[in-house]
Design a protein around this motif. Structure first.
Motif, short mmCIF file in Angstrom:
data_model
loop_
_atom_site.label_atom_id
_atom_site.label_comp_id
_atom_site.label_asym_id
_atom_site.label_seq_id
_atom_site.Cartn_x
_atom_site.Cartn_y
_atom_site.Cartn_z
N VAL A 111 -7.95 25.97 -27.13
CA VAL A 111 -7.94 25.09 -28.29
C VAL A 111 -7.07 23.86 -28.02
O VAL A 111 -7.44 22.72 -28.33
N VAL A 112 -5.90 24.07 -27.41
CA VAL A 112 -5.01 22.96 -27.08
C VAL A 112 -5.68 22.00 -26.10
O VAL A 112 -5.59 20.77 -26.24
N ALA A 113 -6.38 22.56 -25.10
CA ALA A 113 -7.07 21.73 -24.12
C ALA A 113 -8.16 20.90 -24.77
O ALA A 113 -8.34 19.71 -24.46
N ARG A 114 -8.90 21.49 -25.69
CA ARG A 114 -9.96 20.75 -26.39
C ARG A 114 -9.37 19.63 -27.25
O ARG A 114 -9.92 18.52 -27.32
N MET A 115 -8.25 19.91 -27.90
CA MET A 115 -7.61 18.90 -28.74
C MET A 115 -7.12 17.72 -27.91
O MET A 115 -7.29 16.56 -28.29
N SER A 116 -6.51 18.01 -26.76
CA SER A 116 -6.02 16.93 -25.91
C SER A 116 -7.16 16.13 -25.31
O SER A 116 -7.04 14.92 -25.04
N ASN A 117 -8.30 16.78 -25.10
CA ASN A 117 -9.46 16.10 -24.55
C ASN A 117 -10.00 15.04 -25.50
O ASN A 117 -10.60 14.04 -25.07
N VAL A 118 -9.78 15.22 -26.80
CA VAL A 118 -10.27 14.26 -27.79
C VAL A 118 -9.66 12.88 -27.54
O VAL A 118 -10.34 11.85 -27.67
N PHE A 119 -8.38 12.84 -27.17
CA PHE A 119 -7.71 11.56 -26.90
C PHE A 119 -8.45 10.78 -25.82
O PHE A 119 -8.72 9.57 -25.97
N PHE A 120 -8.80 11.45 -24.74
CA PHE A 120 -9.47 10.77 -23.63
C PHE A 120 -10.89 10.35 -24.01
O PHE A 120 -11.38 9.30 -23.57
N GLN A 121 -11.54 11.12 -24.84
CA GLN A 121 -12.91 10.76 -25.24
C GLN A 121 -12.92 9.55 -26.16
O GLN A 121 -13.83 8.72 -26.10
N HIS A 122 -11.92 9.44 -27.02
CA HIS A 122 -11.81 8.24 -27.85
C HIS A 122 -11.55 7.01 -26.98
O HIS A 122 -12.09 5.92 -27.25
N LYS A 123 -10.73 7.19 -25.96
CA LYS A 123 -10.50 6.10 -25.02
C LYS A 123 -11.80 5.72 -24.30
O LYS A 123 -12.09 4.54 -24.09
#
Length: 264
Positions: A111-123
Protein backbone atom coordinates in the motif's frame (compact mmCIF):
# COMPACT_ATOMS: atom_id res chain seq x y z
CA UNK A 1 24.12 -22.48 8.25
CA UNK A 2 25.00 -18.77 8.14
CA UNK A 3 23.37 -16.71 5.39
CA UNK A 4 26.12 -14.93 3.47
CA UNK A 5 25.86 -11.24 2.58
CA UNK A 6 25.93 -11.99 -1.15
CA UNK A 7 23.00 -14.39 -0.71
CA UNK A 8 21.01 -11.71 1.12
CA UNK A 9 21.69 -9.19 -1.66
CA UNK A 10 20.79 -11.67 -4.42
CA UNK A 11 17.56 -12.68 -2.69
CA UNK A 12 16.67 -9.03 -2.07
CA UNK A 13 17.20 -8.29 -5.76
CA UNK A 14 15.07 -11.33 -6.58
CA UNK A 15 12.19 -9.81 -4.61
CA UNK A 16 12.54 -6.51 -6.47
CA UNK A 17 12.83 -8.19 -9.87
CA UNK A 18 9.79 -10.33 -9.11
CA UNK A 19 7.75 -7.20 -8.42
CA UNK A 20 9.04 -5.58 -11.61
CA UNK A 21 8.13 -8.71 -13.55
CA UNK A 22 4.58 -8.58 -12.17
CA UNK A 23 3.98 -5.19 -13.78
CA UNK A 24 5.96 -5.73 -16.98
CA UNK A 25 7.17 -8.97 -18.55
CA UNK A 26 4.94 -11.46 -16.68
CA UNK A 27 7.63 -14.17 -16.80
CA UNK A 28 6.34 -15.75 -13.60
CA UNK A 29 8.87 -14.64 -11.00
CA UNK A 30 5.99 -13.59 -8.76
CA UNK A 31 4.85 -17.19 -8.48
CA UNK A 32 6.01 -18.63 -5.13
CA UNK A 33 6.95 -21.91 -6.82
CA UNK A 34 9.41 -20.08 -9.10
CA UNK A 35 10.85 -17.90 -6.36
CA UNK A 36 11.13 -20.97 -4.12
CA UNK A 37 13.20 -22.73 -6.78
CA UNK A 38 15.55 -19.76 -7.08
CA UNK A 39 15.83 -19.46 -3.28
CA UNK A 40 16.76 -23.14 -3.14
CA UNK A 41 19.45 -22.67 -5.79
CA UNK A 42 20.93 -19.64 -4.01
CA UNK A 43 20.81 -21.26 -0.56
CA UNK A 44 21.97 -24.68 -1.72
CA UNK A 45 18.82 -26.64 -0.85
CA UNK A 46 16.53 -26.84 -3.87
CA UNK A 47 14.21 -29.41 -2.29
CA UNK A 48 13.30 -27.22 0.69
CA UNK A 49 13.00 -24.15 -1.54
CA UNK A 50 10.54 -25.93 -3.81
CA UNK A 51 8.57 -27.31 -0.88
CA UNK A 52 8.20 -23.85 0.66
CA UNK A 53 7.36 -22.22 -2.66
CA UNK A 54 4.95 -24.94 -3.73
CA UNK A 55 3.12 -24.87 -0.40
CA UNK A 56 2.74 -21.09 -0.43
CA UNK A 57 1.69 -21.30 -4.09
CA UNK A 58 -1.35 -23.27 -2.96
CA UNK A 59 -2.36 -20.33 -0.80
CA UNK A 60 -2.44 -18.03 -3.83
CA UNK A 61 -5.09 -20.13 -5.54
CA UNK A 62 -8.45 -18.43 -5.72
CA UNK A 63 -7.15 -14.91 -5.06
CA UNK A 64 -6.00 -12.22 -7.46
CA UNK A 65 -5.05 -8.55 -7.51
CA UNK A 66 -8.04 -7.36 -9.50
CA UNK A 67 -8.70 -3.65 -9.91
CA UNK A 68 -5.52 -2.71 -8.10
CA UNK A 69 -6.46 -4.62 -4.95
CA UNK A 70 -3.61 -5.47 -2.58
CA UNK A 71 -3.30 -9.15 -1.66
CA UNK A 72 -0.87 -11.09 0.56
CA UNK A 73 2.59 -11.17 -1.02
CA UNK A 74 3.39 -14.88 -0.93
CA UNK A 75 6.26 -14.53 -3.42
CA UNK A 76 8.27 -12.25 -1.13
CA UNK A 77 7.22 -14.34 1.85
CA UNK A 78 8.63 -17.40 0.06
CA UNK A 79 12.01 -15.70 -0.22
CA UNK A 80 12.11 -14.77 3.46
CA UNK A 81 10.64 -17.99 4.83
CA UNK A 82 12.55 -20.26 2.47
CA UNK A 83 15.93 -18.70 3.23
CA UNK A 84 15.35 -18.75 6.99
CA UNK A 85 14.05 -22.31 6.92
CA UNK A 86 17.10 -23.53 5.02
CA UNK A 87 19.59 -21.58 7.14
CA UNK A 88 18.09 -22.77 10.44
CA UNK A 89 17.36 -26.30 9.24
CA UNK A 90 13.80 -26.17 10.61
CA UNK A 91 12.09 -27.31 7.42
CA UNK A 92 8.73 -26.69 5.77
CA UNK A 93 6.48 -26.39 8.83
CA UNK A 94 8.63 -23.67 10.33
CA UNK A 95 8.77 -21.86 6.97
CA UNK A 96 4.98 -21.77 6.61
CA UNK A 97 4.67 -20.45 10.14
CA UNK A 98 6.90 -17.53 9.14
CA UNK A 99 5.69 -17.13 5.56
CA UNK A 100 2.00 -16.56 6.21
CA UNK A 101 2.42 -13.69 8.71
CA UNK A 102 5.13 -12.18 6.49
CA UNK A 103 2.82 -12.25 3.46
CA UNK A 104 0.09 -10.49 5.43
CA UNK A 105 2.47 -7.83 6.81
CA UNK A 106 3.83 -7.10 3.34
CA UNK A 107 0.33 -6.01 2.32
CA UNK A 108 0.94 -2.77 4.22
CA UNK A 109 4.23 -2.13 2.44
CA UNK A 110 2.52 -2.71 -0.89
CA UNK A 111 0.00 0.00 0.00
CA UNK A 112 2.84 2.40 0.88
CA UNK A 113 4.58 1.63 -2.43
CA UNK A 114 1.39 2.30 -4.39
CA UNK A 115 0.84 5.60 -2.57
CA UNK A 116 4.39 6.78 -3.27
CA UNK A 117 4.00 5.78 -6.90
CA UNK A 118 1.16 8.29 -7.27
CA UNK A 119 3.65 11.17 -6.85
CA UNK A 120 5.71 10.00 -9.82
CA UNK A 121 2.65 9.41 -11.98
CA UNK A 122 1.39 12.94 -11.39
CA UNK A 123 4.82 14.17 -12.39
CA UNK A 124 4.63 12.02 -15.53
CA UNK A 125 1.28 13.58 -16.45
CA UNK A 126 2.77 17.07 -16.00
CA UNK A 127 5.74 16.24 -18.24
CA UNK A 128 3.41 14.67 -20.82
CA UNK A 129 1.48 17.94 -21.05
CA UNK A 130 4.80 19.73 -21.57
CA UNK A 131 5.80 17.15 -24.23
CA UNK A 132 8.90 16.16 -22.22
CA UNK A 133 8.59 12.49 -23.03
CA UNK A 134 12.04 11.47 -21.78
CA UNK A 135 11.06 12.68 -18.32
CA UNK A 136 7.76 10.79 -18.60
CA UNK A 137 9.74 7.59 -19.08
CA UNK A 138 11.99 8.50 -16.15
CA UNK A 139 8.99 9.07 -13.84
CA UNK A 140 7.54 5.69 -14.78
CA UNK A 141 10.84 4.00 -13.98
CA UNK A 142 11.12 5.85 -10.67
CA UNK A 143 7.53 4.95 -9.82
CA UNK A 144 8.25 1.29 -10.42
CA UNK A 145 11.41 1.54 -8.31
CA UNK A 146 9.34 2.27 -5.20
CA UNK A 147 7.60 -1.09 -5.61
CA UNK A 148 10.93 -2.84 -6.09
CA UNK A 149 12.42 -1.15 -3.01
CA UNK A 150 9.35 -2.11 -0.98
CA UNK A 151 10.37 -5.76 -1.53
CA UNK A 152 14.15 -5.46 -1.40
CA UNK A 153 14.30 -3.63 1.94
CA UNK A 154 12.16 -6.04 4.04
CA UNK A 155 13.93 -9.06 2.55
CA UNK A 156 17.34 -7.57 3.33
CA UNK A 157 16.37 -6.62 6.88
CA UNK A 158 14.70 -9.94 7.68
CA UNK A 159 17.60 -12.02 6.36
CA UNK A 160 20.36 -9.79 7.71
CA UNK A 161 18.98 -9.52 11.24
CA UNK A 162 16.44 -12.29 11.29
CA UNK A 163 18.53 -15.47 11.46
CA UNK A 164 20.03 -14.82 14.89
CA UNK A 165 16.68 -13.61 16.14
CA UNK A 166 14.95 -16.70 14.77
CA UNK A 167 17.53 -18.97 16.37
CA UNK A 168 16.99 -17.26 19.71
CA UNK A 169 13.21 -17.54 19.39
CA UNK A 170 13.53 -21.24 18.62
CA UNK A 171 15.50 -21.77 21.79
CA UNK A 172 12.89 -20.12 24.01
CA UNK A 173 9.74 -21.16 22.12
CA UNK A 174 7.55 -23.71 23.95
CA UNK A 175 6.57 -26.96 22.30
CA UNK A 176 2.92 -25.93 22.01
CA UNK A 177 3.88 -22.91 19.88
CA UNK A 178 6.00 -24.93 17.47
CA UNK A 179 3.28 -27.58 17.36
CA UNK A 180 0.76 -24.90 16.44
CA UNK A 181 2.96 -23.71 13.61
CA UNK A 182 3.18 -27.25 12.27
CA UNK A 183 -0.60 -27.62 12.37
CA UNK A 184 -1.02 -24.28 10.61
CA UNK A 185 1.49 -25.37 7.98
CA UNK A 186 -0.69 -28.39 7.25
CA UNK A 187 -4.06 -26.63 7.28
CA UNK A 188 -3.34 -23.45 5.30
CA UNK A 189 -2.46 -25.15 1.98
CA UNK A 190 -5.75 -27.03 2.19
CA UNK A 191 -7.48 -23.69 2.68
CA UNK A 192 -5.95 -22.43 -0.56
CA UNK A 193 -7.24 -25.46 -2.45
CA UNK A 194 -10.67 -25.02 -0.85
CA UNK A 195 -10.82 -21.41 -2.04
CA UNK A 196 -10.02 -22.54 -5.57
CA UNK A 197 -12.63 -25.31 -5.53
CA UNK A 198 -15.26 -22.79 -4.46
CA UNK A 199 -14.93 -21.01 -7.81
CA UNK A 200 -14.67 -24.13 -9.97
CA UNK A 201 -17.61 -26.16 -11.36
CA UNK A 202 -16.91 -29.03 -8.96
CA UNK A 203 -20.37 -30.61 -9.31
CA UNK A 204 -20.01 -30.96 -13.07
CA UNK A 205 -16.57 -32.56 -12.78
CA UNK A 206 -16.94 -34.45 -9.50
CA UNK A 207 -15.90 -37.83 -11.03
CA UNK A 208 -12.50 -36.42 -11.97
CA UNK A 209 -12.07 -34.98 -8.47
CA UNK A 210 -12.84 -38.36 -6.91
CA UNK A 211 -10.47 -40.19 -9.25
CA UNK A 212 -7.66 -37.76 -8.40
CA UNK A 213 -8.29 -38.17 -4.68
CA UNK A 214 -8.20 -41.98 -4.94
CA UNK A 215 -4.97 -41.92 -6.96
CA UNK A 216 -3.21 -39.78 -4.34
CA UNK A 217 -4.74 -41.08 -1.12
CA UNK A 218 -4.90 -44.82 -1.81
CA UNK A 219 -2.52 -45.53 -4.71
CA UNK A 220 0.16 -43.04 -3.58
CA UNK A 221 0.61 -41.71 -7.12
CA UNK A 222 3.03 -38.75 -7.37
CA UNK A 223 1.44 -35.38 -8.01
CA UNK A 224 3.09 -35.12 -11.42
CA UNK A 225 1.39 -38.33 -12.52
CA UNK A 226 -2.00 -37.07 -11.32
CA UNK A 227 -1.43 -33.77 -13.14
CA UNK A 228 -0.57 -35.57 -16.38
CA UNK A 229 -3.69 -37.73 -16.15
CA UNK A 230 -5.76 -34.60 -15.49
CA UNK A 231 -4.21 -32.92 -18.50
CA UNK A 232 -4.99 -35.95 -20.66
CA UNK A 233 -8.64 -35.94 -19.49
CA UNK A 234 -8.93 -32.20 -20.13
CA UNK A 235 -7.42 -32.56 -23.61
CA UNK A 236 -9.82 -35.43 -24.41
CA UNK A 237 -12.84 -33.39 -23.33
CA UNK A 238 -11.61 -30.39 -25.29
CA UNK A 239 -11.20 -32.42 -28.49
CA UNK A 240 -14.59 -34.02 -27.95
CA UNK A 241 -16.27 -30.65 -27.49
CA UNK A 242 -14.57 -29.37 -30.64
CA UNK A 243 -15.87 -32.30 -32.71
CA UNK A 244 -19.38 -31.83 -31.34
CA UNK A 245 -19.34 -28.14 -32.23
CA UNK A 246 -17.97 -28.88 -35.69
CA UNK A 247 -20.69 -31.45 -36.55
CA UNK A 248 -23.68 -29.01 -36.57
CA UNK A 249 -21.62 -26.48 -38.51
CA UNK A 250 -20.73 -29.09 -41.13
CA UNK A 251 -24.37 -30.19 -41.38
CA UNK A 252 -25.52 -26.60 -41.79
CA UNK A 253 -22.92 -26.07 -44.50
CA UNK A 254 -24.07 -29.20 -46.36
CA UNK A 255 -27.71 -28.08 -46.16
CA UNK A 256 -26.79 -24.66 -47.50
CA UNK A 257 -24.85 -26.16 -50.42
CA UNK A 258 -27.72 -28.51 -51.17
CA UNK A 259 -30.18 -25.62 -51.27
CA UNK A 260 -27.87 -23.70 -53.58
CA UNK A 261 -27.71 -26.65 -56.00
CA UNK A 262 -31.51 -26.87 -56.13
CA UNK A 263 -31.74 -23.17 -56.92
CA UNK A 264 -29.42 -23.66 -59.81
Amino acid sequence: MQIQLWQIIVLGLLGGIAQWDETNMKLGFRNPAITGLIVGLVMGDVKTGLLVGGTLQLMTLGIGSYGGATIPDYATATIIAGALAISTGQGIDFAIGIGVPAALLLVQLDVVARMSNVFFQHKAEKYADERKYEKVELMNVLGLSTWMISRFVPIFICLFFGESLVQRLLEVSPDWLMGGLRVAGGVLPALGVALLLKYLPVKAYAPYLIVGFVLVAYLQMPMLGVALLGFAAALYNFKKAQSQDAAPAAAAGATYMGGADEDE
